[in-house]
Design a protein around this motif. Structure first.
Motif, PDB file in Angstrom:
ATOM      1  N   UNK A 271      15.423  -5.330   6.544  1.00  0.00           N
ATOM      2  CA  UNK A 271      14.143  -4.194   6.371  1.00  0.00           C
ATOM      3  C   UNK A 271      12.905  -5.016   6.143  1.00  0.00           C
ATOM      4  N   UNK A 272      13.101  -6.275   5.407  1.00  0.00           N
ATOM      5  CA  UNK A 272      11.799  -7.098   5.552  1.00  0.00           C
ATOM      6  C   UNK A 272      11.739  -7.777   6.900  1.00  0.00           C
ATOM      7  N   UNK A 273      12.704  -8.296   7.443  1.00  0.00           N
ATOM      8  CA  UNK A 273      12.489  -9.283   8.551  1.00  0.00           C
ATOM      9  C   UNK A 273      11.613  -8.324   9.729  1.00  0.00           C
ATOM     10  N   UNK A 274      11.815  -7.246   9.760  1.00  0.00           N
ATOM     11  CA  UNK A 274      11.598  -6.358  10.764  1.00  0.00           C
ATOM     12  C   UNK A 274      10.061  -6.127  10.842  1.00  0.00           C
ATOM     13  N   UNK A 275       9.466  -6.445   9.496  1.00  0.00           N
ATOM     14  CA  UNK A 275       7.764  -6.307   9.453  1.00  0.00           C
ATOM     15  C   UNK A 275       7.442  -7.540   9.275  1.00  0.00           C
ATOM     16  N   UNK A 276       8.287  -8.645   9.444  1.00  0.00           N
ATOM     17  CA  UNK A 276       7.717 -10.071   9.769  1.00  0.00           C
ATOM     18  C   UNK A 276       7.466 -10.314  11.220  1.00  0.00           C
ATOM     19  N   UNK A 277       8.739 -10.886  11.757  1.00  0.00           N
ATOM     20  CA  UNK A 277       8.516 -11.098  13.305  1.00  0.00           C
ATOM     21  C   UNK A 277       8.968 -10.008  14.119  1.00  0.00           C
ATOM     22  N   UNK A 278       9.735  -9.163  13.663  1.00  0.00           N
ATOM     23  CA  UNK A 278      10.560  -8.082  14.359  1.00  0.00           C
ATOM     24  C   UNK A 278      11.500  -8.751  14.935  1.00  0.00           C
ATOM     25  N   UNK A 279      11.363  -9.272  16.245  1.00  0.00           N
ATOM     26  CA  UNK A 279      11.929 -10.057  17.173  1.00  0.00           C
ATOM     27  C   UNK A 279      11.270 -11.670  17.238  1.00  0.00           C
ATOM     28  N   UNK A 280      12.397 -12.612  17.942  1.00  0.00           N
ATOM     29  CA  UNK A 280      11.791 -13.606  18.402  1.00  0.00           C
ATOM     30  C   UNK A 280      12.811 -14.384  19.227  1.00  0.00           C
ATOM     31  N   UNK A 281      12.355 -15.494  19.860  1.00  0.00           N
ATOM     32  CA  UNK A 281      13.009 -16.500  20.689  1.00  0.00           C
ATOM     33  C   UNK A 281      14.232 -15.905  21.385  1.00  0.00           C
TER      34      UNK A 281
END
Length: 400
Positions: A271-281
């Motif tokens: 829930x927090x991660x999706x508003x940080x990078x959403x996705x990466x790499x």
């Protein structure tokens, strides 16, 4: 004409005001300016396995991961992470609900702390600690409570140790979470089975969550053994375990990390991660999935190579007059500068490039209790042997 703001309040959020530019940026810039050997920032100066690099190229060319990958991470990587935990440690995780891929371990730490903390919650962390720990606790509105690893010298040599009584005394009714790092950066300490069992008992007794940073899991030396805290009684449902491809496969720029935990903890972090990078790499995730399936011989050779480099640098530092804490894990060596007649690690590290053409990191930056870390300096040995040999040659000038 200079634009004026409508308020005299500082622009930077007060929770971050104490942090400023990281010491790594400062010292790396100093290395470039002086042409010094950079043993400060912890990144290898050679790439990891060629077959893993080629797997990334193959994914790019085949169009896998060039667009947004799934939010939790591609299924292939989540499956590989779960298989790695099962094969190495006998820990079973559901790839669909108990694994989350992140933009490196740094984002994993940030997502976990932002998700699990409320303002005012206390977080116990072992100092010295990696600088992002303090920043992430602050961003979440938590209060950090340091428990200091202290230097000891006995027949086994010099090392930093955890005082379990001090840890127990630090827990209050406001303690929400323990933030553990083993193998430990920067001291190289690897927590023992008895220490981990005691931490697990405390967490269960006081109903605490635990975030455990295990990014150096494949870099343990001598008689040390890495044991995931999640494998201890009562810990499976309360532990967020963090891993990283950067440290295990020497591709730090790819920024691929992960979380393994019970479904509720993973859902919170997501829930927090999706508003940080959403996705990466994206394409790199496919390559890391293949890396995690490498045979044990890769990890054995990787560890042996780093062990030889540890011993090379440790011997050179001792000959140069440093007090050396030979690490049981990671790729860092902490040294004591007092035998050189020095006491201020910051001043020593800022002068070292001019004195010896080498850059290191003052450990005090990893402490709340700066005086406890003042005489200690960290060197990275994840470099080519010839680079370390040249650094040792330069450092020996300090001994006259």
């Amino acid at each position: 004409m200079t634009a004026m703001t409508s308020t005299t309040r500082p622009l930077l959020n007060r929770r971050l005001a104490e942090f400023g530019t990281t010491i790594f940026a400062e010292m790396s810039a100093l290395a470039l300016r002086t042409g010094s050997i950079n043993l400060g920032q912890g990144f290898p100066d050679t790439d990891g396995p060629e077959e893993v690099r080629e797997a990334a190229v193959r994914a790019l060319r085949e169009g896998r991961g060039n667009q947004y990958p799934p939010g939790p991470g591609i299924p292939e990587l989540r499956t590989a992470i779960a298989a790695h935990q099962e094969r190495r440690y006998g820990l079973s995780y559901d790839p669909d609900t108990e694994v989350l891929v992140t933009a490196g371990a740094t984002e994993a730490i940030a997502a976990a702390l932002l998700a699990l903390l409320e303002p005012g919650d206390e977080v116990i962390a072992f100092e010295p600690y990696y600088d992002s720990y303090a920043a992430c606790i602050a961003m979440a509105g938590g209060t950090r409570v340091p428990v200091t690893l202290r230097p000891h010298v006995d027949e086994g040599g010099a090392s930093f140790r955890l005082d379990l009584d001090e840890l127990r005394a630090a827990v209050t009714d406001r303690t929400r979470l323990l933030l553990i790092n083993t193998p430990h950066n920067p001291t190289g300490t690897v927590l023992t089975r008895a220490e981990l069992a005691a931490i697990a008992e405390l967490a269960v007794e006081r109903d605490l969550l635990v975030v455990t940073d295990e990014v150096y899991e494949h870099l343990v030396f001598d008689d040390a053994e890495h044991l995931p805290l999640a494998g201890f009684p009562g810990m499976r449902e309360r532990t967020v375990t963090i891993g990283s491809a950067g440290k295990s496969f020497s591709f730090t720029g790819w920024k691929v990390g992960w979380i393994t935990a019970a479904p509720g903890l993973v859902a919170a972090a997501r829930s927090a991660k999706q508003f940080l990078t959403y996705v990466s790499s994206g394409p790199f995730q496919y390559a890391v999935a293949e890396a995690l399936a490498l045979p044990d011989s890769y990890f054995t050779a990787f560890r042996a190579d780093m062990l030889a480099k540890r011993d090379l640098l440790a011997a050179g530092l001792a000959e140069a007059g440093f007090g050396v804490f030979k690490p049981a894990g990671t790729y860092f060596i902490t040294t004591d500068i007092r035998p050189l007649g020095e006491r201020d690690g910051f001043a020593f590290c800022r002068a070292l490039p001019e004195r010896a053409g080498v850059v290191a990191i003052p450990n005090a930056v990893f402490y709340d209790h700066r005086e406890a870390g003042a005489p200690f300096v960290r060197f990275a040995f994840c470099k080519q042997a010839e680079v370390l040999q040249e650094a040792v040659k330069r450092l020996k000038s300090l001994a006259g």
